[in-house]
Write a protein that holds these residues in place. Structure first.
Motif, mmCIF file in Angstrom:
data_model
loop_
_atom_site.group_PDB
_atom_site.id
_atom_site.type_symbol
_atom_site.label_atom_id
_atom_site.label_comp_id
_atom_site.label_asym_id
_atom_site.label_seq_id
_atom_site.Cartn_x
_atom_site.Cartn_y
_atom_site.Cartn_z
ATOM 1 N N PRO A 90 -34.638 -25.114 14.467
ATOM 2 C CA PRO A 90 -33.646 -24.093 14.842
ATOM 3 C C PRO A 90 -32.801 -23.596 13.675
ATOM 4 C CG PRO A 90 -33.655 -25.877 16.444
ATOM 5 C CD PRO A 90 -34.534 -26.310 15.323
ATOM 6 N N LYS A 91 -32.615 -24.437 12.660
ATOM 7 C CA LYS A 91 -31.789 -24.053 11.515
ATOM 8 C C LYS A 91 -32.582 -23.336 10.422
ATOM 9 C CE LYS A 91 -27.610 -25.701 12.492
ATOM 10 N NZ LYS A 91 -26.417 -24.824 12.572
ATOM 11 N N ILE A 92 -33.898 -23.264 10.580
ATOM 12 C CA ILE A 92 -34.720 -22.550 9.599
ATOM 13 C C ILE A 92 -35.017 -21.154 10.141
ATOM 14 C CG2 ILE A 92 -36.978 -22.453 8.458
ATOM 15 C CD1 ILE A 92 -36.882 -25.488 8.236
ATOM 16 N N GLY A 93 -34.476 -20.146 9.467
ATOM 17 C CA GLY A 93 -34.637 -18.779 9.945
ATOM 18 C C GLY A 93 -35.504 -17.915 9.065
ATOM 19 N N VAL A 94 -35.837 -18.399 7.877
ATOM 20 C CA VAL A 94 -36.655 -17.648 6.928
ATOM 21 C C VAL A 94 -37.681 -18.601 6.340
ATOM 22 C CG1 VAL A 94 -36.641 -16.239 4.827
ATOM 23 C CG2 VAL A 94 -34.640 -16.257 6.308
ATOM 24 N N ARG A 95 -38.885 -18.104 6.124
ATOM 25 C CA ARG A 95 -39.916 -18.955 5.527
ATOM 26 C C ARG A 95 -40.636 -18.194 4.429
ATOM 27 N NH1 ARG A 95 -43.523 -21.970 9.758
ATOM 28 N NH2 ARG A 95 -44.457 -19.929 10.104
ATOM 29 N N ARG A 96 -40.892 -18.877 3.335
ATOM 30 C CA ARG A 96 -41.631 -18.298 2.227
ATOM 31 C C ARG A 96 -42.695 -19.295 1.769
ATOM 32 N NH1 ARG A 96 -39.277 -14.523 3.905
ATOM 33 N NH2 ARG A 96 -37.945 -13.036 2.766
ATOM 34 N N VAL A 97 -43.924 -18.806 1.641
ATOM 35 C CA VAL A 97 -45.013 -19.603 1.078
ATOM 36 C C VAL A 97 -45.384 -18.943 -0.246
ATOM 37 C CG1 VAL A 97 -47.378 -20.426 1.356
ATOM 38 C CG2 VAL A 97 -45.860 -20.274 3.350
ATOM 39 N N VAL A 98 -45.160 -19.660 -1.332
ATOM 40 C CA VAL A 98 -45.399 -19.092 -2.655
ATOM 41 C C VAL A 98 -46.819 -19.428 -3.100
ATOM 42 C CG1 VAL A 98 -44.596 -18.908 -5.028
ATOM 43 C CG2 VAL A 98 -42.957 -19.393 -3.188
ATOM 44 N N LEU A 99 -47.600 -18.380 -3.327
ATOM 45 C CA LEU A 99 -48.982 -18.511 -3.769
ATOM 46 C C LEU A 99 -49.107 -17.998 -5.203
ATOM 47 C CD1 LEU A 99 -50.799 -17.130 -0.574
ATOM 48 C CD2 LEU A 99 -50.121 -19.491 -1.083
ATOM 49 N N GLY A 100 -50.103 -18.541 -5.905
ATOM 50 C CA GLY A 100 -50.277 -18.121 -7.293
ATOM 51 C C GLY A 100 -51.724 -18.030 -7.695
ATOM 52 N N ALA A 101 -52.334 -19.187 -7.954
ATOM 53 C CA ALA A 101 -53.691 -19.206 -8.508
ATOM 54 C C ALA A 101 -54.764 -18.829 -7.492
ATOM 55 C CB ALA A 101 -53.981 -20.593 -9.094
ATOM 56 N N HIS A 102 -54.582 -19.164 -6.233
ATOM 57 C CA HIS A 102 -55.634 -18.938 -5.232
ATOM 58 C C HIS A 102 -55.085 -18.213 -3.997
ATOM 59 C CE1 HIS A 102 -58.059 -21.772 -7.576
ATOM 60 N NE2 HIS A 102 -57.063 -22.631 -7.499
ATOM 61 N N PRO A 103 -54.504 -17.042 -4.155
ATOM 62 C CA PRO A 103 -53.864 -16.406 -2.991
ATOM 63 C C PRO A 103 -54.839 -15.950 -1.914
ATOM 64 C CG PRO A 103 -53.856 -14.920 -4.864
ATOM 65 C CD PRO A 103 -54.318 -16.249 -5.377
ATOM 66 N N GLU A 104 -56.022 -15.450 -2.314
ATOM 67 C CA GLU A 104 -56.936 -14.857 -1.327
ATOM 68 C C GLU A 104 -57.466 -15.878 -0.323
ATOM 69 O OE1 GLU A 104 -57.278 -14.408 -4.604
ATOM 70 O OE2 GLU A 104 -56.783 -12.283 -4.886
ATOM 71 N N PRO A 105 -58.092 -16.982 -0.764
ATOM 72 C CA PRO A 105 -58.624 -17.924 0.229
ATOM 73 C C PRO A 105 -57.537 -18.556 1.096
ATOM 74 C CG PRO A 105 -58.785 -18.848 -1.992
ATOM 75 C CD PRO A 105 -58.430 -17.403 -2.144
ATOM 76 N N ILE A 106 -56.357 -18.779 0.515
ATOM 77 C CA ILE A 106 -55.278 -19.381 1.301
ATOM 78 C C ILE A 106 -54.793 -18.402 2.362
ATOM 79 C CG2 ILE A 106 -52.930 -20.300 1.233
ATOM 80 C CD1 ILE A 106 -53.593 -21.347 -1.604
ATOM 81 N N ALA A 107 -54.515 -17.166 1.954
ATOM 82 C CA ALA A 107 -54.024 -16.165 2.908
ATOM 83 C C ALA A 107 -55.065 -15.846 3.972
ATOM 84 C CB ALA A 107 -53.627 -14.898 2.158
ATOM 85 N N LYS A 108 -56.331 -15.968 3.612
ATOM 86 C CA LYS A 108 -57.414 -15.674 4.557
ATOM 87 C C LYS A 108 -57.561 -16.767 5.605
ATOM 88 C CE LYS A 108 -62.421 -14.838 4.736
ATOM 89 N NZ LYS A 108 -63.672 -14.721 3.950
ATOM 90 N N ASN A 109 -57.311 -18.008 5.205
ATOM 91 C CA ASN A 109 -57.569 -19.144 6.105
ATOM 92 C C ASN A 109 -56.353 -19.663 6.852
ATOM 93 O OD1 ASN A 109 -60.528 -20.208 5.755
ATOM 94 N ND2 ASN A 109 -59.872 -19.598 3.701
ATOM 95 N N ILE A 110 -55.160 -19.266 6.424
ATOM 96 C CA ILE A 110 -53.933 -19.741 7.057
ATOM 97 C C ILE A 110 -53.192 -18.542 7.641
ATOM 98 C CG2 ILE A 110 -51.785 -21.009 6.760
ATOM 99 C CD1 ILE A 110 -54.189 -22.747 6.222
ATOM 100 N N ALA A 111 -52.779 -18.658 8.893
ATOM 101 C CA ALA A 111 -52.079 -17.556 9.555
ATOM 102 C C ALA A 111 -50.650 -17.451 9.020
ATOM 103 C CB ALA A 111 -52.058 -17.779 11.063
ATOM 104 N N LEU A 112 -50.420 -16.422 8.210
ATOM 105 C CA LEU A 112 -49.098 -16.193 7.634
ATOM 106 C C LEU A 112 -48.697 -14.742 7.855
ATOM 107 C CD1 LEU A 112 -49.614 -17.973 4.183
ATOM 108 C CD2 LEU A 112 -48.123 -18.786 6.016
ATOM 109 N N ALA A 113 -47.443 -14.528 8.185
ATOM 110 C CA ALA A 113 -46.944 -13.161 8.278
ATOM 111 C C ALA A 113 -46.788 -12.603 6.870
ATOM 112 C CB ALA A 113 -45.599 -13.150 9.001
ATOM 113 N N ALA A 114 -46.912 -11.295 6.753
ATOM 114 C CA ALA A 114 -46.848 -10.660 5.435
ATOM 115 C C ALA A 114 -45.550 -10.985 4.709
ATOM 116 C CB ALA A 114 -47.020 -9.150 5.580
ATOM 117 N N ASP A 115 -44.441 -11.034 5.445
ATOM 118 C CA ASP A 115 -43.158 -11.280 4.780
ATOM 119 C C ASP A 115 -42.937 -12.749 4.450
ATOM 120 O OD1 ASP A 115 -42.687 -12.316 7.284
ATOM 121 O OD2 ASP A 115 -40.845 -11.183 7.657
#
Length: 202
Positions: A40-65
């Motif tokens: 309840p106290k977490i209102g914002v989430r950020r997943v920082v990607l660098g070296a392998h953004p494509e396979p991670i973003a493709k396989n894990i459900a993440l909102a664009a923001d």
């Protein structure tokens, strides 16, 4: 409100494949960390990607923001923390996105539970303005909560020392939370360590 920041920007060269997609209890590390940081106290989430953004973003459900691409990932972990802070749109010297602080999770420290996260958050809101971190048998671990008042220092921390420099500078403002979860200190950086910690892959 806290921002949950999950760092998954490294090359995973010793592991041989993106750590975010490695399995823990039948699902990827990143999915596990996303689940245990629902609070309840977490209102914002950020997943920082660098070296392998494509396979991670493709396989894990993440909102664009929720996705932050760190183009400077080769500069190390601090650069990913800084990218996350900058992504909090209304950052102005400590009031990023209206957040009280950020819960910093590392993709290579996935063996933690929601109970530990909940306890750290509870202690943060009791003490305020403290760096809150777990301690297992005398050793400090992750995740770590930094108050928003320290964002500016994190943005200007020395590259060679990283976020540790901010922790050292605020030695009197660190709240250690004892835990029985060894996972908070287990850095899963290579296949051998992963095997010892989690057993054979399912």
């Amino acid at each position: 409100m806290l921002a949950a920041v999950i760092l998954s920007g490294g090359a995973s060269s010793r592991m041989g494949s993106p750590k975010a997609l490695l399995a823990y209890q039948g699902r990827p590390f990143l999915e596990h960390l996303l689940e245990i940081t629902v609070h309840p106290k977490i209102g914002v989430r950020r997943v920082v990607l660098g070296a392998h953004p494509e396979p991670i973003a493709k396989n894990i459900a993440l909102a664009a923001d929720e996705i932050v691409i760190n183009a400077d990932w080769e500069k190390g972990q601090l650069s990913s923390i800084q990218a996350a802070i900058r992504s909090l749109a209304d950052f102005k010297g400590g009031a990023a996105h209206g957040t009280d602080g950020l819960l910093l999770c590392l993709i290579d420290h996935p063996l933690i539970s929601s109970d530990l996260v909940n306890e750290l958050i509870e202690q943060f809101y009791v003490k305020r303005e403290k760096i809150v971190l777990p301690v297992y048998e005398g050793r400090r671990g992750h995740p770590v909560i930094f108050p928003a008042s320290m964002y500016e220092e994190l943005l200007h921390a020395p590259v060679d020392k990283g976020a540790r420099a901010v922790v050292w500078a605020h030695a009197a403002d660190v709240l250690e939370v004892p835990t029985e979860e060894e996972g908070c200190i287990l850095n899963l950086n290579d296949p051998e360590t992963l095997l010892r910690a989690t057993g054979p892959a399912e």
